[in-house]
Design an enzyme around this catalytic site. Sequence first.
Site, PDB file in Angstrom:
ATOM      1  N   HIS A 174      35.187  29.609  38.997  1.00 36.74           N
ATOM      2  CA  HIS A 174      36.167  30.714  39.150  1.00 36.74           C
ATOM      3  C   HIS A 174      37.509  30.092  39.508  1.00 36.74           C
ATOM      4  CE1 HIS A 174      37.244  34.941  40.731  1.00 36.74           C
ATOM      5  NE2 HIS A 174      38.339  34.214  40.781  1.00 36.74           N
ATOM      6  N   HIS A 203      41.980  30.233  38.848  1.00 38.78           N
ATOM      7  CA  HIS A 203      43.224  30.801  38.312  1.00 38.78           C
ATOM      8  C   HIS A 203      44.165  29.659  37.965  1.00 38.78           C
ATOM      9  CE1 HIS A 203      42.216  34.932  39.559  1.00 38.78           C
ATOM     10  NE2 HIS A 203      41.589  34.316  40.545  1.00 38.78           N
ATOM     11  N   LYS A 206      35.256  39.157  32.453  1.00 37.39           N
ATOM     12  CA  LYS A 206      35.573  39.438  33.851  1.00 37.39           C
ATOM     13  C   LYS A 206      35.825  40.926  34.080  1.00 37.39           C
ATOM     14  CE  LYS A 206      36.787  38.784  38.085  1.00 37.39           C
ATOM     15  NZ  LYS A 206      37.221  37.714  38.942  1.00 37.39           N
ATOM     16  N   HIS A 244      33.111  35.185  44.245  1.00 38.30           N
ATOM     17  CA  HIS A 244      33.649  34.992  45.604  1.00 38.30           C
ATOM     18  C   HIS A 244      33.064  35.964  46.640  1.00 38.30           C
ATOM     19  CE1 HIS A 244      36.173  38.144  44.002  1.00 38.30           C
ATOM     20  NE2 HIS A 244      37.011  37.346  43.402  1.00 38.30           N
ATOM     21  N   ASP A 293      38.128  30.011  43.289  1.00 39.50           N
ATOM     22  CA  ASP A 293      39.130  31.083  43.298  1.00 39.50           C
ATOM     23  C   ASP A 293      40.486  30.535  43.713  1.00 39.50           C
ATOM     24  OD1 ASP A 293      40.165  33.597  42.922  1.00 39.50           O
ATOM     25  OD2 ASP A 293      39.476  34.393  44.844  1.00 39.50           O
TER      26      ASP A 293
END
Length: 345
Positions: A14, A16, A100, A175, A248
């Site tokens: 996960h 970004h 997602k 998460h 995350d």
Amino acid sequence: MSQSLTIRRPDDWHLHLRDGAMLRAVLPETSRDFARAIIMPNLVPPVVTGAEAAAYRDRILAALPAGDAFTPLMTLYLTEDTDADDLAAAHASGLITAVKLYPAGATTNSASGVQDFDRVRPVLERMAEIGCPLCVHGEVTDPAVDIFDREAVFIERVLDPIRRATPGLRVVMEHITTSNGVDYVLAGDDTLGATITTHHLVINRNHILVGGIKPHYYCLPVAKREEHRLALRRAATSGKSRFFLGTDSAPHTDALKENSCGCAGCFTATNTMSILAQVFEQDNALDQLEAFTSLNGPAFYGLPANDAMITLTKGAPADYPSKLDTTDGPVTLFDPGYALHWRAS
Ligand code: NCD
Ligand code: ZN
């Protein structure tokens, strides 16, 4: 005496990476240690179609430092208008690894997320049929629900009904931040897995709020009570196959974090492996680190573990910079609050 540990190269389930200048700044921080990562699609506008995922993947590969072996595992952002045929084609060709689900308004850049879960039921059924996993941001957005309860309520009101209605759908609870999340995963079957972030193993809600507000510890789902952090530590260090690392890591510039309406997200890409080695060492579980970072995730996704290895060595405190410079402005690294003695090579 220095201590070292060699494990298979980790993956981040996960992540970004953003786009443009931010992508170019943060990608090397991940590709230095990680072989693969599930790339979150919450760009502005979000990555909704196969064509958009292909274009984003090309931009990521173009930003990759020469010599780094890194594979971005792309995802689509589920909306109420998602085209099941486009999704299935993107999955069949290997372009996307997962889809997602953001409840509309749950977090950063989630305005196009799902409001009415019945409207995505046909797409979820198709995903179950073709074996495409659903990564779930598990928080309700009902303003009447306290922010610290939003994960537990989501499991009851949304996730469990979806899983019952769509048998066979592979779901990753992203998460997780509560013992409720841990217990739900343990009570589930092999179609259910969960990612745990680095920062949720380190901080509880006091770190955010005691002695002055600490914007760099604010992320979503927000860190909970200490008893929940301890439940996450037990899950991550247990070696149980349902739990795997999803950092995350979510970069925002300091100007956007240190703000009267600060953005949610902790940037942990740079020092994650160093922090995790220390966390697992503190819990006498260094022998389970490889399962959490390098084995359980690929097994859930039906992918081989990486052949390449990484060595973690314990020595003098590692001197990570406090900030990563980007042309958009500085991004503060997550600070675990103690010196880090492990480094990856
Ligand atoms: C993420 C972001 O900044 O994109 N923020 C966060 O606090 N984790 C969004 C998300 O994954 O919730
Ligand atoms: Zn995220």
